[in-house]
Enzyme design. Structure first.
Site, mmCIF file in Angstrom:
data_model
loop_
_atom_site.group_PDB
_atom_site.id
_atom_site.type_symbol
_atom_site.label_atom_id
_atom_site.label_comp_id
_atom_site.label_asym_id
_atom_site.label_seq_id
_atom_site.Cartn_x
_atom_site.Cartn_y
_atom_site.Cartn_z
ATOM 1 N N ASP A 80 -1.674 -2.324 -7.371
ATOM 2 C CA ASP A 80 -1.613 -2.856 -6.004
ATOM 3 C C ASP A 80 -0.424 -3.803 -5.825
ATOM 4 O O ASP A 80 -0.054 -4.131 -4.699
ATOM 5 C CB ASP A 80 -2.906 -3.638 -5.698
ATOM 6 C CG ASP A 80 -3.793 -2.923 -4.691
ATOM 7 O OD1 ASP A 80 -3.306 -1.993 -4.021
ATOM 8 O OD2 ASP A 80 -4.961 -3.317 -4.574
ATOM 9 N N LYS A 96 -9.876 6.783 -1.789
ATOM 10 C CA LYS A 96 -8.974 6.577 -2.942
ATOM 11 C C LYS A 96 -9.462 7.390 -4.141
ATOM 12 O O LYS A 96 -8.667 8.040 -4.830
ATOM 13 C CB LYS A 96 -8.909 5.088 -3.310
ATOM 14 C CG LYS A 96 -8.018 4.288 -2.372
ATOM 15 C CD LYS A 96 -8.187 2.786 -2.534
ATOM 16 C CE LYS A 96 -7.410 2.053 -1.451
ATOM 17 N NZ LYS A 96 -7.689 0.615 -1.399
ATOM 18 N N GLN A 154 -10.929 -3.825 -4.675
ATOM 19 C CA GLN A 154 -10.866 -3.696 -3.216
ATOM 20 C C GLN A 154 -11.119 -5.056 -2.556
ATOM 21 O O GLN A 154 -12.119 -5.715 -2.839
ATOM 22 C CB GLN A 154 -11.908 -2.663 -2.751
ATOM 23 C CG GLN A 154 -11.875 -2.352 -1.279
ATOM 24 C CD GLN A 154 -10.580 -1.650 -0.847
ATOM 25 O OE1 GLN A 154 -10.107 -0.725 -1.507
ATOM 26 N NE2 GLN A 154 -9.998 -2.099 0.240
#
Ligand code: NDP
Length: 297
Positions: A122, A55, A99
């Site tokens: 997200d 990422k 994460q």
């Protein structure tokens, strides 16, 4: 015998990343700064480390700033929440991604709910989940949004099609179903308690498998010509002793002669997730600065 078209998720993702990079260049010209994505990793889970590294690399390649925060596995929840609040307040940060999974001592939901919904690239915050369910603009989780992009690219108008989503997680299944409903599909959500799953799947023009069970969906479950999106990423033993390989939730070989189109694993949905994350970060930066870069994101 005719074979399904194999949907080139990797190619589509590369195109999207190119469009995002162009949008970032325009944004930088107009806003006088680069969009920024903060990624927080707690602990040393090897898969998470790989995701965070890729990422970060993709963020920089798109011309954005990547802020990586690596915290030890024994980090206290309050310390993580304090970091999230600092990132919420930081004007250089347009997107925040923590994460998952997080170590046991940390309540994932508390972390998700601390992220500013306007930086929640997200799309996991309940405000964004609620906005999606209500048909309002907000951030949509990256994997299902990537699946929808592939479906629309393949099929165009999805209106009236029968869609079956297998899996009801907050990350994939539920937002996928909400997106398909928004496109006027007739949506069925299947899960571990569903009776006669093969029969349910057989009705579907669109099948999205997000289960986490290697090769569970068989070709003879599919309606001929169905479009199959395989979200699953499962590591299984390879033919060579000691080696492993990745397979999806769909039995690709038996699906190929029946489906109309299918995403492979790897190089199907997987690359879309990061591309959409970059897209969401650019969209966030644009909203914050009142900049309009491109209608094609
Ligand atoms: P979860 O484990 O959170 O959810 C799995 C879902 O599958 C649950 O709703 C569960 O039902 C359902 N399920 C389990 N067994 C069965 C069964 N036998 N029949 C029908 N349904 C079943 O997984 P995620 O949604 O997070 O991920 C799903 C898959 O997608 C995984 O392989 C994951 O690695 C992959 N993934 C891939 C991404 C990508 O970038 N390509 C991103 C995210 C995930 P119930 O709710 O009843 O337990």
């Amino acid at each position: 015998m005719s074979q399904a078209a194999v949907i080139d998720g990797a190619g589509f993702a590369a195109g999207l990343r190119g469009r995002v990079a162009d949008g970032v260049a325009t944004f930088r010209n107009q806003a006088g700064r680069a969009p920024g994505l903060a990624v927080v990793l707690v602990g040393e889970d090897p898969a998470s480390q790989v995701y965070v590294r890729s990422k970060g690399k993709a963020t920089v390649e798109a011309g954005m700033l990547s802020f990586e925060h690596r915290l030890p596995a024994d980090t206290a929840q309050d310390d993580l929440l304090a970091l999230v609040r600092r990132l919420n307040a930081d004007p250089a940060v347009d997107g925040i991604l923590v994460q998952l999974p997080l170590p046991k001592q940390i309540d994932e939901q508390a972390v998700i709910e601390t992220i500013d919904p306007t930086k929640d690239v997200d799309g996991f915050h309940p405000v964004n989940a609620g906005r999606l369910a209500s048909g309002l603009d907000g951030f949509v989780p990256c994997t299902p949004l990537g699946c929808l992009m592939l479906l629309k690219d393949r099929l165009g108008d999805l209106s009236g099609l029968d869609a079956v989503v297998i899996g009801r997680s907050n990350i994939v299944g539920k937002p996928m179903a909400a997106l398909l409903l928004r496109e006027s599909c007739t949506v069925t959500i299947a899960h571990s308690r569903t009776r006669d799953l093969p029969e349910v799947v057989r009705r579907a023009d669109i099948v999205v498998a997000a289960v986490g069970r290697p090769q569970m969906v068989k070709g003879d479950w599919l309606k001929p010509g169905a479009t199959v999106i395989d979200v699953g990423i499962n590591r299984v033993p390879a033919a060579e002793p000691g080696k492993t390989r990745l397979v999806g939730d769909v039995d690709f070989d038996s699906a190929l002669p029946v489906a109309g189109a299918i995403t492979p694993v790897p190089k199907g949905v997987g690359p879309m997730t990061i591309a959409v994350l970059l897209r969401n970060t650019l969209v966030s930066a644009c909203r914050r600065e009142g900049v309009d870069v491109s209608p094609d994101l």
